[in-house]
Design an enzyme around this catalytic site. Structure first.
Site, mmCIF file in Angstrom:
data_model
loop_
_atom_site.group_PDB
_atom_site.id
_atom_site.type_symbol
_atom_site.label_atom_id
_atom_site.label_comp_id
_atom_site.label_asym_id
_atom_site.label_seq_id
_atom_site.Cartn_x
_atom_site.Cartn_y
_atom_site.Cartn_z
ATOM 1 N N ARG A 1 0.830 -1.203 0.000
ATOM 2 C CA ARG A 1 0.000 0.000 0.000
ATOM 3 C C ARG A 1 0.864 1.253 0.000
ATOM 4 O O ARG A 1 0.581 2.218 -0.698
ATOM 5 C CB ARG A 1 -0.911 -0.022 1.234
ATOM 6 C CG ARG A 1 -1.785 1.209 1.396
ATOM 7 C CD ARG A 1 -2.658 1.067 2.612
ATOM 8 N NE ARG A 1 -1.880 0.832 3.831
ATOM 9 C CZ ARG A 1 -2.406 0.595 5.016
ATOM 10 N NH1 ARG A 1 -3.716 0.517 5.155
ATOM 11 N NH2 ARG A 1 -1.628 0.413 6.068
ATOM 12 N N ASP A 2 1.949 1.224 0.790
ATOM 13 C CA ASP A 2 2.854 2.356 0.936
ATOM 14 C C ASP A 2 4.043 2.158 -0.008
ATOM 15 O O ASP A 2 4.852 1.248 0.177
ATOM 16 C CB ASP A 2 3.335 2.435 2.388
ATOM 17 C CG ASP A 2 4.175 3.670 2.672
ATOM 18 O OD1 ASP A 2 5.132 3.923 1.918
ATOM 19 O OD2 ASP A 2 3.897 4.351 3.671
ATOM 20 N N ALA B 1 6.823 3.860 -0.476
ATOM 21 C CA ALA B 1 8.141 4.013 0.137
ATOM 22 C C ALA B 1 8.555 2.732 0.868
ATOM 23 O O ALA B 1 9.696 2.267 0.749
ATOM 24 C CB ALA B 1 8.142 5.203 1.093
ATOM 25 N N ASP C 1 -3.002 -1.110 -3.067
ATOM 26 C CA ASP C 1 -3.808 -1.004 -1.849
ATOM 27 C C ASP C 1 -5.088 -1.774 -2.112
ATOM 28 O O ASP C 1 -5.912 -1.368 -2.938
ATOM 29 C CB ASP C 1 -4.115 0.462 -1.544
ATOM 30 C CG ASP C 1 -4.962 0.649 -0.286
ATOM 31 O OD1 ASP C 1 -5.500 -0.340 0.239
ATOM 32 O OD2 ASP C 1 -5.092 1.801 0.171
ATOM 33 N N SER D 1 -6.051 -18.385 8.178
ATOM 34 C CA SER D 1 -5.558 -18.567 9.550
ATOM 35 C C SER D 1 -6.293 -19.745 10.164
ATOM 36 O O SER D 1 -7.369 -20.146 9.689
ATOM 37 C CB SER D 1 -5.838 -17.297 10.354
ATOM 38 O OG SER D 1 -5.663 -17.511 11.731
ATOM 39 N N TYR E 1 -11.745 -10.615 13.860
ATOM 40 C CA TYR E 1 -10.709 -11.253 13.048
ATOM 41 C C TYR E 1 -11.150 -12.656 12.632
ATOM 42 O O TYR E 1 -10.983 -13.056 11.470
ATOM 43 C CB TYR E 1 -9.401 -11.312 13.826
ATOM 44 C CG TYR E 1 -8.246 -11.900 13.060
ATOM 45 C CD1 TYR E 1 -7.587 -11.155 12.082
ATOM 46 C CD2 TYR E 1 -7.804 -13.199 13.301
ATOM 47 C CE1 TYR E 1 -6.525 -11.690 11.372
ATOM 48 C CE2 TYR E 1 -6.742 -13.739 12.605
ATOM 49 C CZ TYR E 1 -6.108 -12.979 11.640
ATOM 50 O OH TYR E 1 -5.061 -13.512 10.933
ATOM 51 N N VAL F 1 -14.221 -13.818 12.269
ATOM 52 C CA VAL F 1 -15.280 -13.743 11.259
ATOM 53 C C VAL F 1 -14.697 -13.384 9.892
ATOM 54 O O VAL F 1 -15.076 -13.965 8.865
ATOM 55 C CB VAL F 1 -16.361 -12.733 11.669
ATOM 56 C CG1 VAL F 1 -17.403 -12.574 10.566
ATOM 57 C CG2 VAL F 1 -17.044 -13.176 12.965
ATOM 58 N N LYS G 1 -11.730 -14.010 8.728
ATOM 59 C CA LYS G 1 -10.960 -15.129 8.181
ATOM 60 C C LYS G 1 -11.855 -16.313 7.824
ATOM 61 O O LYS G 1 -11.578 -17.051 6.867
ATOM 62 C CB LYS G 1 -9.858 -15.543 9.149
ATOM 63 C CG LYS G 1 -8.725 -14.525 9.251
ATOM 64 C CD LYS G 1 -7.999 -14.347 7.916
ATOM 65 C CE LYS G 1 -6.775 -13.467 8.042
ATOM 66 N NZ LYS G 1 -6.008 -13.340 6.792
#
Length: 258
Positions: free
Chosen positions: A37-38, A40, A62, A137, A190, A192, A194
Site C-alpha cells: 500500500r505504501d 516508500a 492497496d 488462519s 478477526y 469472522v 478469516k
C-alpha cells in the site's frame, strides 16, 4: 508482450508477505512482484531483497482502493498479458482497543472484501494452470463461529459469493447494533473475517471447476503457523527457513484441535 511467468504477492513489504517474496525469488522461474500500500515501504523492501541478491519488482497496490487495484490490473495486463501465481497475503488484525464496530468494519473490509476485490480484478488474467493462495488462519476454521445456524449458512452447498458478501455485511450490521454475540457470531472480528475468507476460497475453487473453457486453476487457503510478525506483536517464534514451507491448508470443517 512478455511470456515470462508472473507471481504477485499482496501486502508483501514485511512479515509473511516479505518472506514469501524471498522464497519465490529463490525458487520461482519467473518475475516476482512485491506489492504494498505504501510505495516508500515497498521500495525499501525491494531494495533490501536486492541487497541479498534477489530481484523482485515493485508495484503499489492497496487492496482497499479500487483505483489502486485497477491500476495494478492494467499494468499486469498491458505488460505481460496475464499472471500465474497470486498470493493474497495482505490482511489486518484490528486493535482490540478500537470500538468493536470499528474492529468489525476494518477486519472485514480488508481481509474479506479487499481480497475479494483483488481476485475479481485479477482472476480474468490468470493463465492456464495458475495457482492462487489466500493467506487465512487457524482462526478461519468454521467451528470458530459459535452458532450452528451460521455455520450451516457458510457451508450451504448453494451459497454464492454474492450471498457470502451479504452475510459478511450482516455481521458488520449486527456488531453495530451490539447483536454480534446474540446472533451467534462470537466476539472476534478477526475470526469472522478469516472464516469469510476461507469460505470465499472454497466458492472460488468451485467456480474454477465449472468454468469453460477450463483453465485448471487451483485456489487454496492456508494457515501460516506460528509466525513472528508485527501483527501478533512479535510474540511467536519464526519456524522454518521460509514461511512458505510452514503453510498448511486450512481444515475448514473438521473438529477443533485440543
Amino acid at each position: 508482450m512478455s511470456l515470462n511467468q508472473i507471481a504477485v504477492v499482496t501486502g508483501s513489504n514485511k512479515g509473511i508477505g516479505y518472506a514469501i517474496v524471498k522464497g519465490l525469488c529463490e525458487k520461482f522461474k519467473g518475475i516476482v512482484y512485491l506489492t504494498a500500500r505504501d510505495s516508500a515501504k515497498g521500495l525499501a523492501a525491494v531494495n533490501s531483497l536486492k541487497q541479498l541478491g534477489f530481484n523482485p519488482l515493485f508495484h503499489q497496490l492497496d487492496i482497499t482502493d479500487e483505483n489502486s487495484i485497477n491500476a495494478f490490473k492494467d499494468h499486469i495486463k498491458t505488460t505481460y498479458g496475464g499472471l500465474d501465481i497470486l498470493i493474497n497475503n495482505a490482511g489486518v488484525a484490528a486493535s482490540h482497543d478500537l470500538p468493536k464496530e470499528e474492529q468489525a468494519k476494518y477486519n472485514v473490509r480488508v481481509n474479506y472484501f479487499g481480497t475479494l476485490n483483488v481476485c475479481e480484478a485479477l482472476f480474468p488474467l490468470l493463465r492456464n494452470n495458475a495457482k492462487v493462495i489466500n493467506i487465512s488462519s487457524s482462526a478461519g476454521r468454521l467451528q470458530r463461529i459459535p452458532s450452528t445456524q451460521l455455520q450451516n449458512k457458510f457451508k450451504d452447498k448453494n451459497l454464492t459469493i454474492s450471498n457470502l458478501s451479504k452475510l459478511m455485511e450482516k455481521y458488520i450490521k449486527d456488531t453495530k447494533e451490539d447483536r454480534n454475540e446474540a446472533e451467534g457470531w462470537g466476539t472476534s472480528a478477526y475470526v469472522v473475517s478469516k472464516v469469510g475468507l476461507t469460505a470465499l476460497t472454497n466458492l472460488q475453487q468451485n467456480l474454477f471447476n465449472e468454468e469453460k473453457p477450463y483453465r485448471n486453476i487451483y485456489v487454496n487457503s492456508v494457515h501460516p503457523g506460528s509466525v513472528k510478525t508485527d501483527m501478533n506483536k512479535k510474540e511467536s517464534e519464526l519456524k522454518g527457513k521460509y514461511l512458505w514451507f510452514d503453510c498448511r491448508i486450512v481444515d475448514w470443517d473438521g473438529p477443533m484441535p485440543q
